[in-house]
Design an enzyme around this catalytic site. Structure first.
Site, mmCIF file in Angstrom:
data_model
loop_
_atom_site.group_PDB
_atom_site.id
_atom_site.type_symbol
_atom_site.label_atom_id
_atom_site.label_comp_id
_atom_site.label_asym_id
_atom_site.label_seq_id
_atom_site.Cartn_x
_atom_site.Cartn_y
_atom_site.Cartn_z
ATOM 1 N N HIS A 91 46.527 -5.769 44.186
ATOM 2 C CA HIS A 91 45.649 -6.083 43.059
ATOM 3 C C HIS A 91 44.645 -4.949 42.809
ATOM 4 O O HIS A 91 44.076 -4.401 43.741
ATOM 5 C CB HIS A 91 44.847 -7.359 43.337
ATOM 6 C CG HIS A 91 45.640 -8.622 43.205
ATOM 7 N ND1 HIS A 91 46.585 -8.999 44.119
ATOM 8 C CD2 HIS A 91 45.598 -9.602 42.261
ATOM 9 C CE1 HIS A 91 47.109 -10.173 43.748
ATOM 10 N NE2 HIS A 91 46.522 -10.557 42.625
ATOM 11 N N ASN A 104 46.159 -2.402 52.094
ATOM 12 C CA ASN A 104 45.962 -3.531 51.184
ATOM 13 C C ASN A 104 45.498 -4.787 51.914
ATOM 14 O O ASN A 104 44.615 -5.500 51.436
ATOM 15 C CB ASN A 104 47.262 -3.816 50.427
ATOM 16 C CG ASN A 104 47.149 -5.003 49.487
ATOM 17 O OD1 ASN A 104 46.184 -5.141 48.745
ATOM 18 N ND2 ASN A 104 48.139 -5.886 49.537
#
Length: 330
Positions: free
Chosen positions: A174, A206
């Site tokens: 994201h 991440n």
């Protein structure tokens, strides 16, 4: 330089190598030489000199929060109505059959992004939140119901697909963090559109250090009235064995989705006294030791602007900022 600063510098140097530290060092060297010797300006972003002799991280600089240079009236040059009419007519004639591209901005219900159709990854994603906005509406929001989906507002030629990520070894990372958009199911679902994703190393990045940075930015809402965040990818040059600079990055899937070498976050916080403070972070897209302090990844905002080709928060005059990366300016 104190021992703590030295450890921070060499810790990050070990993480990123010449790619990132060399880039920052080159920018700083360029800025110094430009100021000292205007006739001998050096616009290199990466230099072949020993990076350990250059300024390290964390570094404090100035933010280039500038507006595009326009005539004094902020409009087209004042050259008479005849000129303007002829110019408009000529442009209309030249572009009779359309512009190759100017359709990059996408506005969603709770964030805005600019999409890079060539790399199939956003140029930048902008978010705004405060403490109240981050309150989870548990009765109306269920993240487990969210699915990664192609963004159908993007032309089919330029969309990324879930199949591009499958088997690639990269997470769908994201840019606008799902945890920042928990007021409505639609808000959190839209963060799962693939236009908001970029290929990110999973373990160590991440799922770890990048996640720590996202949580840190959310916690800023506890101390500040408003928080504004711009997030995006970087593709930074690296000096290779032949002494030349190259920008190399992997692409994945049949749509050739670019894998950024680094990611940035630029944050502007508004205090309850209406003062503005800025922080800028750049992280390499590699596994990072969770013990590495986030402060190690602070960089001068103007170096990110130069590397990204963007001006961040350009409606804010530099003299309106009271702190940059924690350093008081006034």
């Amino acid at each position: 330089m104190n021992s703590a600063s030295s450890k921070a510098i060499f810790g990050l140097t070990a993480l990123t190598g010449a790619s990132f530290v060399g880039w920052v060092a080159g920018v700083q060297y360029s800025l110094r030489t430009r100021n000292l010797h205007p006739a001998k300006r050096d616009d290199r972003l990466v230099v072949s000199e020993n990076v350990r002799s250059m300024p390290g991280l964390p570094l404090f600089g100035t933010v280039s929060a500038a507006s595009p240079i326009l005539p004094s009236n902020g409009d087209v040059p004042e050259m008479g109505s005849k000129f303007s009419t002829v110019t408009a007519s000529r442009i209309s004639q030249i572009m009779k059959y359309g512009f190759p591209g100017h359709d990059t901005i996408r506005s969603y219900e709770d964030f805005v992004l600019s999409y890079d159709r060539r790399n199939r990854v956003a140029h930048w994603v902008f978010e705004h939140f405060n403490k109240e906005m981050l309150r989870s509406n548990e009765n109306a929001v269920d993240r487990s119901k969210c699915e990664f989906k192609p963004d159908e507002s993007i032309h089919p030629y330029f969309r990324s697909q879930n199949t591009d990520y499958k088997g690639s070894g990269y997470d769908r990372g994201h840019l606008a963090a799902a945890g920042n958009h928990k007021r409505h199911q639609t808000h959190v679902q839209q963060t799962f559109l693939l236009s908001n994703m970029a290929p990110q190393v999973g373990p160590g990045f991440n799922r770890n250090s990048w996640n720590r940075l996202e949580k840190y930015v959310r916690r800023l809402a506890d101390a500040y009235k408003e928080v504004y965040v711009c997030t995006g990818p970087l593709y930074l040059p690296k000096i290779e064995s032949d002494g030349k600079k190259y920008v190399r990055y992997e692409v994945i899937g049949s749509n050739h989705v670019a894998v950024p070498t680094h990611f940035y976050k630029i944050v502007v916080c508004e205090t309850h006294r209406s003062e503005l403070e800025m922080e800028a972070f750049v992280m390499p897209n590699v596994p990072i030791d969770d013990a590495t302090p986030l402060q190690n990844f602070r960089v001068p905002p103007d170096t990110v602007e130069r590397a990204a080709g963007l001006l961040f928060f350009d409606n804010i005059s530099r003299d309106k900022l009271t702190r940059i990366n924690g350093k008081k300016l006034k």
